[in-house]
Design a protein around this motif. Structure first.
Motif, short mmCIF file in Angstrom:
data_model
loop_
_atom_site.label_atom_id
_atom_site.label_comp_id
_atom_site.label_asym_id
_atom_site.label_seq_id
_atom_site.Cartn_x
_atom_site.Cartn_y
_atom_site.Cartn_z
N LEU A 68 24.02 39.87 36.72
CA LEU A 68 25.14 39.09 36.99
C LEU A 68 26.33 39.93 37.81
O LEU A 68 27.21 39.36 38.53
CB LEU A 68 26.06 38.70 35.63
CG LEU A 68 25.23 37.81 34.82
CD1 LEU A 68 25.81 37.55 33.53
CD2 LEU A 68 24.97 36.25 35.55
N SER A 69 26.24 41.24 37.90
CA SER A 69 27.20 42.21 38.38
C SER A 69 26.97 41.89 40.07
O SER A 69 27.75 42.49 40.73
CB SER A 69 26.97 43.58 37.89
OG SER A 69 25.35 44.20 38.52
N GLY A 70 25.87 41.60 40.30
CA GLY A 70 25.60 41.45 41.81
C GLY A 70 26.32 40.26 42.64
O GLY A 70 26.21 40.08 43.83
N TYR A 71 26.92 39.45 41.75
CA TYR A 71 27.75 38.15 42.19
C TYR A 71 29.07 38.56 41.77
O TYR A 71 29.49 38.88 40.62
CB TYR A 71 27.11 37.11 41.95
CG TYR A 71 25.56 37.00 42.35
CD1 TYR A 71 25.29 36.67 43.69
CD2 TYR A 71 24.61 37.30 41.47
CE1 TYR A 71 23.89 36.60 44.11
CE2 TYR A 71 23.35 37.14 41.89
CZ TYR A 71 22.95 36.82 43.35
OH TYR A 71 21.63 36.85 43.70
N ASP A 72 30.16 37.84 42.54
CA ASP A 72 31.49 37.70 42.46
C ASP A 72 31.67 36.28 41.69
O ASP A 72 32.83 36.33 40.81
CB ASP A 72 32.11 37.93 43.38
CG ASP A 72 32.07 39.30 44.28
OD1 ASP A 72 32.29 40.39 43.56
OD2 ASP A 72 31.45 39.15 45.27
N PHE A 73 31.15 35.32 41.97
CA PHE A 73 31.44 33.94 41.41
C PHE A 73 30.25 33.20 41.25
O PHE A 73 29.39 33.47 42.00
CB PHE A 73 32.49 33.45 42.34
CG PHE A 73 33.12 32.30 41.80
CD1 PHE A 73 34.53 32.50 41.10
CD2 PHE A 73 32.85 30.94 41.80
CE1 PHE A 73 35.22 31.39 40.61
CE2 PHE A 73 33.38 29.98 41.28
CZ PHE A 73 34.69 30.27 40.84
N PHE A 74 30.26 32.09 40.46
CA PHE A 74 29.09 31.16 40.16
C PHE A 74 29.62 29.85 40.31
O PHE A 74 30.49 29.31 39.69
CB PHE A 74 28.39 31.66 38.60
CG PHE A 74 27.85 32.81 38.62
CD1 PHE A 74 26.59 33.25 38.82
CD2 PHE A 74 28.74 34.08 38.32
CE1 PHE A 74 26.06 34.54 38.86
CE2 PHE A 74 28.21 35.36 38.21
CZ PHE A 74 26.90 35.64 38.53
N LEU A 75 28.52 29.06 40.78
CA LEU A 75 28.74 27.55 40.81
C LEU A 75 27.37 27.32 40.24
O LEU A 75 26.25 27.31 40.53
CB LEU A 75 28.82 26.93 42.30
CG LEU A 75 29.87 27.51 43.05
CD1 LEU A 75 29.60 27.04 44.64
CD2 LEU A 75 31.07 26.63 42.41
N ILE A 76 27.44 26.67 38.69
CA ILE A 76 26.72 25.94 37.94
C ILE A 76 26.31 24.38 38.24
O ILE A 76 27.22 23.84 38.23
CB ILE A 76 26.61 26.11 36.36
CG1 ILE A 76 27.04 27.63 36.17
CG2 ILE A 76 25.61 25.76 35.73
CD1 ILE A 76 27.29 27.88 34.63
N VAL A 77 25.29 24.16 39.05
CA VAL A 77 25.17 22.73 39.54
C VAL A 77 23.92 22.31 38.53
O VAL A 77 23.06 22.69 38.11
CB VAL A 77 24.48 22.84 40.90
CG1 VAL A 77 24.35 21.49 41.32
CG2 VAL A 77 25.55 23.71 41.61
N THR A 78 24.34 20.99 38.23
CA THR A 78 23.46 20.05 37.44
C THR A 78 23.61 18.56 37.95
O THR A 78 24.67 18.12 38.20
CB THR A 78 23.57 20.21 36.01
OG1 THR A 78 22.65 19.32 35.05
CG2 THR A 78 25.00 19.61 35.47
N ALA A 79 22.33 17.92 37.89
CA ALA A 79 22.52 16.63 38.08
C ALA A 79 22.26 15.62 37.03
O ALA A 79 22.04 14.16 37.11
CB ALA A 79 21.62 16.12 39.35
#
Length: 424
Positions: A123-134
């Motif tokens: 997780l430390s490798g990214y600054d922000f997350f977009l959790i996508v689900t359909a």
């Protein structure tokens, strides 16, 4: 096409950050604010991970976000089966230092499981997350959301393919698009809350209709996150810089205390008071100037950021340079040693030898303690002034960017487009 990891993962301070730090260090708050305003218009390195299950529409979402059709050159590959086998990076359509990572589907062999792969290091490798689900919210989304928040990271929950939900609902009597979207949103929020994840934004969208539903709001909100992250980074930089400056200046208070304590040891009534007050007032005014908390500096800063000087001064808790008078210095000294100051002064004058030597020691310690506290207060005030000065710059920078009317990039830099060198 492979890429040197240093191209994306080099997170050393940029020259602008160094210039900002240097301006804060010398107390040039106007220049620091000017540099910050320029940096806010083009956010620094920021990496966004797009995560979700296979088939959730992650790749289609990335293409829609970038303004690309699925069959455009450089677009993310989409299909009926899992197509994202490697973490693939795409440059943001407007900001050259912002990247979107299209990750393999959660639960696939390429991603394995949330418990196995979503580690603190990962997780430390990214600054922000977009959790996508359909589909409906599931436990796998809850696990991912909790883990992200436990690592003090932020995310948006993206419910994709709402056009399909709306299409299915249209066959029912008394169909209402607004009601259907509200029900989907409330369902997502309720599941997040039950999973212990609060204050999370939920966006409903269709990658085939990037101008409808929450897609425009998502872009605007993410833009604000980028600018807020840049502002917070600058304020963190100023905080550490001011702490370093505070420590360095506090080392100079011993020299001033030596000068203050010397005359205090001479058994002549009144001499210590005159010598101490004049020296302390000059010293304290110099400290105010060193931090940029004098009238000229604050006036220049107010002009730079378009705010009233009075509003900047309102957040300052320590005395302003123009307020440093004899009675103020006496009050600050009195605050350090209490009512004993009066007695010690009388004791020094009434017992010429022993009293004067004792008074010299007390004078030294009191002066050091008072000046150390004064410098510490100035450092905190400078941070508050900078935060107040830069307040609202996220919105101003966004307005400036919109006024430029920059076109959406349909191509990407040769060394940054469609790059996949980091396997999950």
């Amino acid at each position: 096409m492979s890429i040197d990891p240093a191209v994306v993962e080099n997170k050393s301070p940029t020259m602008s950050e160094e210039e900002f730090k240097a301006a804060v260090q010398v107390g040039n708050l106007r220049k620091a604010a000017s540099i910050a305003q320029q940096m806010m218009k083009s956010p620094g390195l920021f990496e966004i991970a797009v995560v979700g299950e296979s088939g959730s529409g992650k790749s289609s979402f990335v293409n829609a976000f970038l303004g690309l059709a699925d069959d455009d050159i450089g677009a993310a590959e989409v299909g009926m089966v899992e197509t994202t086998e490697w973490s693939t990076i795409y440059s943001h359509p407007e900001y050259p230092n912002v990247f979107l990572w299209d990750l393999p589907g959660i639960g696939t062999p390429h991603f394995q499981s949330v418990e196995h792969k979503i580690t603190d290091t990962y997780l430390s490798g990214y600054d922000f997350f977009l959790i996508v689900t359909a589909t409906r919210f599931r436990e796998i989304h809850a696990n991912l959301a909790r883990k992200i928040q436990e690592n003090a990271k932020k995310f948006y929950f993206v419910r994709s393919k709402v056009d399909q939900d709306l299409g299915a609902e249209k066959r029912k009597p008394n169909y209402s698009e607004a009601r259907t979207l509200r029900q989907i949103r409330e369902d997502c929020q309720a599941h997040l809350q039950r999973a212990g994840v609060n204050d999370t934004q939920v966006f409903l969208l269709s990658s085939w209709e990037s101008d409808k539903h929450d897609f425009p709001l998502l872009k605007e909100s993410l833009d604000q996150e980028l600018r807020h992250a840049m502002l917070q980074k600058l304020l963190d930089t100023s905080c550490w810089t001011l702490q370093e400056k505070k420590t360095a200046l506090q080392k100079t208070t011993r020299k001033q205390a030596d000068f203050s304590g010397g005359p205090g040891a001479i058994p002549l009534p009144g001499l210590s008071l005159v010598a101490d007050m004049a020296a302390l007032m000059d010293c304290m005014r110099d400290y105010c100037k060193d931090f940029g908390l004098n009238s000229d500096s604050l006036s220049a800063l107010a002009e730079q950021v378009g705010k009233r000087e009075e509003d900047l001064k309102a957040v300052i808790r320590s005395p302003l340079a123009t307020d440093i008078k004899i009675d103020l210095v006496l009050k600050l000294l009195e605050k350090c040693v209490g009512e004993g100051v009066t007695f010690l002064t009388y004791f020094a004058w009434s017992v010429p030898v022993v009293g004067a030597l004792f008074s010299a020691q007390v004078s030294f310690g009191t002066t050091v303690f008072m000046l150390d506290n004064f410098i510490s207060d100035l450092a905190e005030d400078t941070q508050r002034v900078l935060a107040k000065a830069l307040e609202g710059e996220e919105k101003k920078s966004r307005q400036h960017h919109q006024e430029l009317n920059l076109p959406v990039m349909h191509g990407k830099k040769p060394n940054q487009s469609n790059l996949s060198w980091r396997q999950v």
